[in-house]
Write an enzyme that holds these catalytic residues in place. Structure first.
Site, PDB file in Angstrom:
ATOM      1  N   HIS A  56     -17.209  -4.843   6.118  1.00 50.66           N
ATOM      2  CA  HIS A  56     -16.454  -4.411   4.945  1.00 50.66           C
ATOM      3  C   HIS A  56     -15.609  -5.568   4.385  1.00 50.66           C
ATOM      4  CE1 HIS A  56     -14.402  -1.646   2.267  1.00 50.66           C
ATOM      5  NE2 HIS A  56     -13.235  -2.109   2.693  1.00 50.66           N
ATOM      6  N   LYS A 113       0.837  -1.209   0.000  1.00 49.92           N
ATOM      7  CA  LYS A 113       0.000   0.000   0.000  1.00 49.92           C
ATOM      8  C   LYS A 113       0.868   1.254   0.000  1.00 49.92           C
ATOM      9  CE  LYS A 113      -4.190   2.075   1.302  1.00 49.92           C
ATOM     10  NZ  LYS A 113      -5.435   2.050   2.055  1.00 49.92           N
ATOM     11  N   ARG A 128      -3.287   3.775  -7.957  1.00 47.40           N
ATOM     12  CA  ARG A 128      -3.990   3.532  -6.691  1.00 47.40           C
ATOM     13  C   ARG A 128      -5.381   2.932  -6.902  1.00 47.40           C
ATOM     14  NH1 ARG A 128      -4.225   7.328  -1.224  1.00 47.40           N
ATOM     15  NH2 ARG A 128      -5.329   5.755  -0.012  1.00 47.40           N
ATOM     16  N   ASN A 133      -8.716  -0.772  -5.377  1.00 45.20           N
ATOM     17  CA  ASN A 133     -10.181  -0.920  -5.275  1.00 45.20           C
ATOM     18  C   ASN A 133     -10.662  -2.251  -5.848  1.00 45.20           C
ATOM     19  OD1 ASN A 133     -10.456   1.646  -4.145  1.00 45.20           O
ATOM     20  ND2 ASN A 133     -10.444   2.608  -6.165  1.00 45.20           N
ATOM     21  N   HIS A 164     -18.910  -2.237  -2.119  1.00 50.32           N
ATOM     22  CA  HIS A 164     -19.628  -1.088  -1.562  1.00 50.32           C
ATOM     23  C   HIS A 164     -21.138  -1.256  -1.743  1.00 50.32           C
ATOM     24  CE1 HIS A 164     -15.815   1.655  -1.620  1.00 50.32           C
ATOM     25  NE2 HIS A 164     -15.813   0.768  -0.647  1.00 50.32           N
TER      26      HIS A 164
HETATM   27  N1  LIG Z   1      -9.525   4.707   4.280  1.00 50.11           N
HETATM   28  C1  LIG Z   1      -9.223   3.602   3.655  1.00 50.11           C
HETATM   29  O1  LIG Z   1      -8.308   3.572   2.823  1.00 50.11           O
HETATM   30  C2  LIG Z   1      -9.991   2.343   3.964  1.00 50.11           C
HETATM   31  C3  LIG Z   1      -9.559   1.111   3.437  1.00 50.11           C
HETATM   32  C4  LIG Z   1     -10.243  -0.055   3.802  1.00 50.11           C
HETATM   33  C5  LIG Z   1     -11.344   0.031   4.651  1.00 50.11           C
HETATM   34  N2  LIG Z   1     -11.746   1.255   5.116  1.00 50.11           N
HETATM   35  C6  LIG Z   1     -12.890   1.357   6.022  1.00 50.11           C
HETATM   36  O2  LIG Z   1     -12.556   0.704   7.251  1.00 50.11           O
HETATM   37  C7  LIG Z   1     -13.770   0.304   7.888  1.00 50.11           C
HETATM   38  C8  LIG Z   1     -13.616  -1.101   8.399  1.00 50.11           C
HETATM   39  O3  LIG Z   1     -12.543  -1.155   9.305  1.00 50.11           O
HETATM   40  P1  LIG Z   1     -12.531  -2.223  10.495  1.00 50.11           P
HETATM   41  O4  LIG Z   1     -12.813  -3.567   9.935  1.00 50.11           O
HETATM   42  O5  LIG Z   1     -11.310  -2.013  11.271  1.00 50.11           O
HETATM   43  O6  LIG Z   1     -13.850  -1.829  11.287  1.00 50.11           O
HETATM   44  P2  LIG Z   1     -14.121  -1.167  12.735  1.00 50.11           P
HETATM   45  O7  LIG Z   1     -13.345   0.061  12.919  1.00 50.11           O
HETATM   46  O8  LIG Z   1     -15.592  -1.099  12.868  1.00 50.11           O
HETATM   47  O9  LIG Z   1     -13.582  -2.276  13.738  1.00 50.11           O
HETATM   48  C9  LIG Z   1     -14.261  -3.503  13.808  1.00 50.11           C
HETATM   49  C10 LIG Z   1     -14.785  -3.797  15.219  1.00 50.11           C
HETATM   50  O10 LIG Z   1     -13.706  -4.303  15.968  1.00 50.11           O
HETATM   51  C11 LIG Z   1     -13.526  -3.550  17.165  1.00 50.11           C
HETATM   52  N3  LIG Z   1     -12.081  -3.500  17.409  1.00 50.11           N
HETATM   53  C12 LIG Z   1     -11.111  -2.963  16.621  1.00 50.11           C
HETATM   54  N4  LIG Z   1      -9.911  -3.234  17.115  1.00 50.11           N
HETATM   55  C13 LIG Z   1     -10.099  -3.944  18.251  1.00 50.11           C
HETATM   56  C14 LIG Z   1      -9.235  -4.555  19.214  1.00 50.11           C
HETATM   57  N5  LIG Z   1      -7.899  -4.519  19.077  1.00 50.11           N
HETATM   58  N6  LIG Z   1      -9.792  -5.169  20.269  1.00 50.11           N
HETATM   59  C15 LIG Z   1     -11.147  -5.259  20.408  1.00 50.11           C
HETATM   60  N7  LIG Z   1     -12.019  -4.745  19.522  1.00 50.11           N
HETATM   61  C16 LIG Z   1     -11.500  -4.096  18.455  1.00 50.11           C
HETATM   62  C17 LIG Z   1     -14.146  -2.188  16.894  1.00 50.11           C
HETATM   63  O11 LIG Z   1     -14.565  -1.588  18.100  1.00 50.11           O
HETATM   64  C18 LIG Z   1     -15.324  -2.590  15.987  1.00 50.11           C
HETATM   65  O12 LIG Z   1     -16.411  -3.003  16.773  1.00 50.11           O
HETATM   66  C19 LIG Z   1     -14.878   0.445   6.855  1.00 50.11           C
HETATM   67  O13 LIG Z   1     -15.649   1.576   7.145  1.00 50.11           O
HETATM   68  C20 LIG Z   1     -14.125   0.637   5.546  1.00 50.11           C
HETATM   69  O14 LIG Z   1     -14.844   1.384   4.611  1.00 50.11           O
HETATM   70  C21 LIG Z   1     -11.083   2.395   4.795  1.00 50.11           C
END
Ligand SMILES: NC(=O)c1ccc[n+]([C@@H]2O[C@H](COP(=O)([O-])OP(=O)(O)OC[C@H]3O[C@@H](n4cnc5c(N)ncnc54)[C@H](O)[C@@H]3O)[C@@H](O)[C@H]2O)c1
Length: 348
Positions: free
Chosen positions: A255, A220, A234, A238, A245
């Protein structure tokens, strides 16, 4: 005993340098915070419960969990809290959490008072290998993913794999979707490594995990350094996401799960377009299943197409789909909506 080696990867863009730190722990957070600046933390309820003692010397804004909170009203709430705490331009904003916390924190910090510096402690597998790295921050709008946001690089991202011990198993599995994506589009060797180490990876073997996180972040970082604003290269990150999505909006699955199904659809579309050998496609679907991720579309095709017609990456009647011509090599392929409709109905 397994001793982790500390590593730093740099993302260098026209605007800023972003340090991605691997192999260090949340206990050493103070080494990364800017000296002499006041710090405000944004986190979610779960992270605050498990790890609040590492950062409760600072004012903390605690968000509710879940994608439904990745919306503008959460930004509104953060700003109200910033005003109450009297955060001004001299402060540093630290997001501690998964991808939702980093997306929201980066966006709020970038627009509050025209922009404050910020950094992340990335706590989920998915956010370490993808979401927290690369400077895309934002929120959903009316159910459409990431419609409002900015490109802004965090000063640092601290990736601590020991935090996964409290991560719910399904959230852990979700992260493998983005690792498989990185391998499928850019690194045939990483793909083979994923195939060879399924059990160890699922069991959180630290050395396997460290290799997977480091390699995914390196991929990345390289892509973002080359093309921060997603003008070309980049876009390949996707892969599977145009479908994902739509699936996320309609079914509310995570996700990572949506990306897994999206990759299966994009892989099959690559075969239908005559780009990818069906044996390679089979390897991809087999690997996604091996990591216990879903491979079947949990909804009707019509909903998928309706969303894709509104995809923000659409230009006129053409969508630029990320497809594969072999494992480890992605291509961006213009597909007319008419053709896409045929492909999707064939796949359903
Ligand atoms: N900006 C970007 O480039 C990019 C890329 C990929 C995904 N995303 C976004 O990221 C989001 C998904 O991220 P995610 O899967 O981390 O979701 P999230 O932030 O909702 O985390 C998932 C769950 O795990 C819990 N959690 C996280 N870390 C923990 C830990 N160490 N211990 C206990 N609980 C923990 C959180 O509280 C949440 O309930 C989506 O909204 C997606 O669109 C963004």
């Amino acid at each position: 005993m397994y001793l982790r080696a500390m590593q730093e990867l740099l993302i260098q863009t026209g605007t800023r340098e972003s340090r991605i730190v691997l192999g260090d722990t949340l206990a050493n957070l103070s080494n990364y915070l800017p000296v002499g600046k006041k710090v405000v933390v944004i986190t979610d309820e779960n992270l605050n419960k498990y790890y609040g003692h590492f950062f409760n010397q600072f004012p903390v804004v605690v968000l509710p969990t879940g994608e439904k909170n990745k919306v503008l009203s959460t930004i509104d709430y953060i700003f109200s809290e910033f005003i109450r705490i009297e955060v001004d331009r001299s402060w540093f904003v630290l997001g501690v959490g998964g991808g939702i916390v980093s997306d929201v924190t980066g966006f709020a910090a970038s627009i509050y008072m025209r922009g404050l510096n910020f950094g992340f402690v990335s706590t989920s597998l998915l956010s370490q290998v993808d979401a927290s790295v690369g400077g895309k921050n934002g929120v959903n709008f009316q159910g459409y993913k990431n419609m409002v946001g900015v490109f802004a690089q965090p000063d640092f991202v601290l990736c601590d794999i020991s935090l996964f011990k409290t991560l719910p198993p399904l959230e852990y599995i979700s992260g493998f979707a983005e690792i498989i994506k990185a391998a499928a589009i850019k690194d045939r060797g990483l793909f083979a490594y994923l195939e060879d180490n399924v059990t160890l990876a699922l069991d959180m073997d630290p050395s396997v995990l460290e290799h997977l996180v480091t390699r995914s972040v390196a991929i990345k970082a390289e892509v973002v350094t080359m093309d921060e604003r997603e003008k070309g290269e980049r876009k390949k990150l996707n892969f599977g996401h145009t479908f994902a999505h739509a699936i996320e909006k309609i079914t509310q699955i995570s996700h990572g799960e949506a990306v897994a199904i999206g990759m299966v659809l994009a892989t099959n579309a690559s075969v239908k377009m005559g780009l990818l050998d069906s044996k390679e496609a089979e390897r991809i679907t087999t690997l996604i299943s091996a990591y216990t991720l879903p491979v079947i579309l949990p909804m009707a095709c019509s909903g998928l197409l309706e969303y894709m017609r509104k995809d923000k990456k659409r230009e006129g009647d053409v969508l630029h789909l990320v497809l594969l011509n072999q494992i480890g090599n992605a291509v961006i392929h213009p597909v007319s909506l008419e053709k896409l409709e045929k492909i999707v109905y064939d796949l359903c």
